[in-house]
Motif scaffolding. Sequence first.
Motif, mmCIF file in Angstrom:
data_model
loop_
_atom_site.group_PDB
_atom_site.id
_atom_site.type_symbol
_atom_site.label_atom_id
_atom_site.label_comp_id
_atom_site.label_asym_id
_atom_site.label_seq_id
_atom_site.Cartn_x
_atom_site.Cartn_y
_atom_site.Cartn_z
ATOM 1 N N ALA A 1 0.835 -1.204 0.000
ATOM 2 C CA ALA A 1 0.000 0.000 0.000
ATOM 3 C C ALA A 1 0.872 1.257 0.000
ATOM 4 N N ALA A 2 1.918 1.256 0.817
ATOM 5 C CA ALA A 2 2.797 2.430 0.900
ATOM 6 C C ALA A 2 3.493 2.665 -0.440
ATOM 7 N N LEU A 3 4.015 1.590 -1.027
ATOM 8 C CA LEU A 3 4.736 1.711 -2.292
ATOM 9 C C LEU A 3 3.803 2.157 -3.425
ATOM 10 N N SER A 4 2.577 1.643 -3.393
ATOM 11 C CA SER A 4 1.606 2.007 -4.435
ATOM 12 C C SER A 4 1.283 3.499 -4.356
ATOM 13 N N ARG A 5 1.197 4.001 -3.140
ATOM 14 C CA ARG A 5 0.908 5.433 -2.995
ATOM 15 C C ARG A 5 2.123 6.252 -3.430
ATOM 16 N N GLN A 6 3.305 5.763 -3.051
ATOM 17 C CA GLN A 6 4.540 6.469 -3.416
ATOM 18 C C GLN A 6 4.704 6.538 -4.943
ATOM 19 N N HIS A 7 4.348 5.453 -5.624
ATOM 20 C CA HIS A 7 4.541 5.387 -7.084
ATOM 21 C C HIS A 7 3.222 5.550 -7.838
ATOM 22 N N ARG A 8 2.271 6.201 -7.217
ATOM 23 C CA ARG A 8 0.938 6.318 -7.807
ATOM 24 C C ARG A 8 0.973 6.906 -9.226
ATOM 25 N N GLN A 9 1.915 7.794 -9.502
ATOM 26 C CA GLN A 9 1.965 8.419 -10.823
ATOM 27 C C GLN A 9 2.568 7.494 -11.885
ATOM 28 N N ASP A 10 3.302 6.462 -11.441
ATOM 29 C CA ASP A 10 3.929 5.533 -12.397
ATOM 30 C C ASP A 10 3.038 4.337 -12.694
ATOM 31 N N ILE A 11 2.406 3.790 -11.667
ATOM 32 C CA ILE A 11 1.703 2.519 -11.861
ATOM 33 C C ILE A 11 0.328 2.746 -12.493
ATOM 34 N N ILE A 12 -0.136 1.735 -13.237
ATOM 35 C CA ILE A 12 -1.447 1.893 -13.876
ATOM 36 C C ILE A 12 -2.484 0.915 -13.324
ATOM 37 N N ALA A 13 -2.052 -0.009 -12.441
ATOM 38 C CA ALA A 13 -3.016 -0.944 -11.848
ATOM 39 C C ALA A 13 -2.393 -1.589 -10.617
ATOM 40 N N ILE A 14 -3.254 -2.211 -9.814
ATOM 41 C CA ILE A 14 -2.797 -3.099 -8.743
ATOM 42 C C ILE A 14 -2.872 -4.522 -9.303
ATOM 43 N N GLY A 15 -1.761 -5.263 -9.216
ATOM 44 C CA GLY A 15 -1.772 -6.626 -9.722
ATOM 45 C C GLY A 15 -0.376 -7.138 -10.035
ATOM 46 N N GLU A 16 -0.225 -8.487 -10.220
ATOM 47 C CA GLU A 16 -1.446 -9.213 -10.314
ATOM 48 C C GLU A 16 -1.804 -9.837 -8.991
ATOM 49 N N THR A 17 -3.098 -9.896 -8.752
ATOM 50 C CA THR A 17 -3.646 -10.496 -7.559
ATOM 51 C C THR A 17 -4.703 -11.493 -8.018
ATOM 52 N N GLY A 18 -5.355 -12.168 -7.094
ATOM 53 C CA GLY A 18 -6.393 -13.095 -7.522
ATOM 54 C C GLY A 18 -6.462 -14.318 -6.644
ATOM 55 N N ILE A 19 -7.168 -15.331 -7.143
ATOM 56 C CA ILE A 19 -7.303 -16.586 -6.399
ATOM 57 C C ILE A 19 -7.044 -17.740 -7.355
ATOM 58 N N ASP A 20 -6.174 -18.656 -6.928
ATOM 59 C CA ASP A 20 -5.843 -19.837 -7.720
ATOM 60 C C ASP A 20 -6.251 -21.055 -6.914
ATOM 61 N N LYS A 21 -7.327 -21.696 -7.339
ATOM 62 C CA LYS A 21 -7.915 -22.795 -6.560
ATOM 63 C C LYS A 21 -7.012 -24.030 -6.595
ATOM 64 N N VAL A 22 -6.250 -24.205 -7.667
ATOM 65 C CA VAL A 22 -5.362 -25.372 -7.756
ATOM 66 C C VAL A 22 -4.264 -25.261 -6.701
ATOM 67 N N ILE A 23 -3.687 -24.064 -6.587
ATOM 68 C CA ILE A 23 -2.655 -23.818 -5.572
ATOM 69 C C ILE A 23 -3.271 -23.889 -4.170
ATOM 70 N N ALA A 24 -4.475 -23.326 -4.029
ATOM 71 C CA ALA A 24 -5.140 -23.319 -2.717
ATOM 72 C C ALA A 24 -5.330 -24.741 -2.203
#
Length: 266
Positions: free
Chosen positions: A87-110
């Motif tokens: 969260a801190a890094l995303s705010r710090q680099h808010r002008q550079d980044i264009i999305a949060i990711g990748e995130t998600g759920i992988d049921k095979v790994i789960a």
Amino acid sequence: MIFTDSHCHLDFDEFSNHLPALLQACLTSGIHRIIVPSTAPDNWSKVITLCRQGNNGENLAPLLLPCLGIHPWFLSGLTQQHLQQLAALSRQHRQDIIAIGETGIDKVIADKADNLAQQRSFFEYQLQLAKDCHLPVIVHHRRSHHELIPLLKQGKSPYGGIIHAFSGSYQEAKTYIDLGFKLGIGGTISYDRAVKTINTVKRLPLSAIVLETDAPSMPLAGFQGQSNSPLKLVNVFECLKHIRQEPAEIIAERIESNINELFQLP
Ligand SMILES: [Zn+2]
């Protein structure tokens, strides 16, 4: 025609010894933008630095667009503290980044790692972070539509995102589209056996489609066992062209405007 690879792990070792030449070849093939998701705390600064260097104008390269996030494959040993760092890094680099990711759920790994609860909580945190930062999210899925959809509905965001490497039914696709998501279409459609996904892609509104390679992962049919390259985006487009009815130029143009719209790019 010009293209954007909406998902490519350019920071991975597979590319490191020939990156400038590869980027120049991408540009020659019309790939003028590459979105680079990050996967774990280890590679956050690498992704940011790589994109910044690529964009410094010294080399002929596509525009590189970084994202910050934690991939569900890399949760082992991570705690709430890493989410706070994200969260801190995303705010710090808010002008550079264009999305949060990748995130998600992988049921095979789960199922293997017995970490579904952790995957859910890391995903929910990143959804909220994206919303707070007014950013879209890049979502990884594997056998997990039933897990993701309720969380996306519950945390519905006006900034939407991309369901990366989409495979699934038209009904599943439609649910994501109604939640403001685009569907990342990649090498899956080069395989004849991907009948369900190909039939879905045939029926989708063009306004919902973006292209991706997921390189170095997800080699196309005929290239199994090799590491994938962002240059193959053109092959993905060729497959899409055969599946769709519209003229190639119309498809390419519409997909580019989908990227501009989602990421608020000029
Ligand atoms: Zn990926």
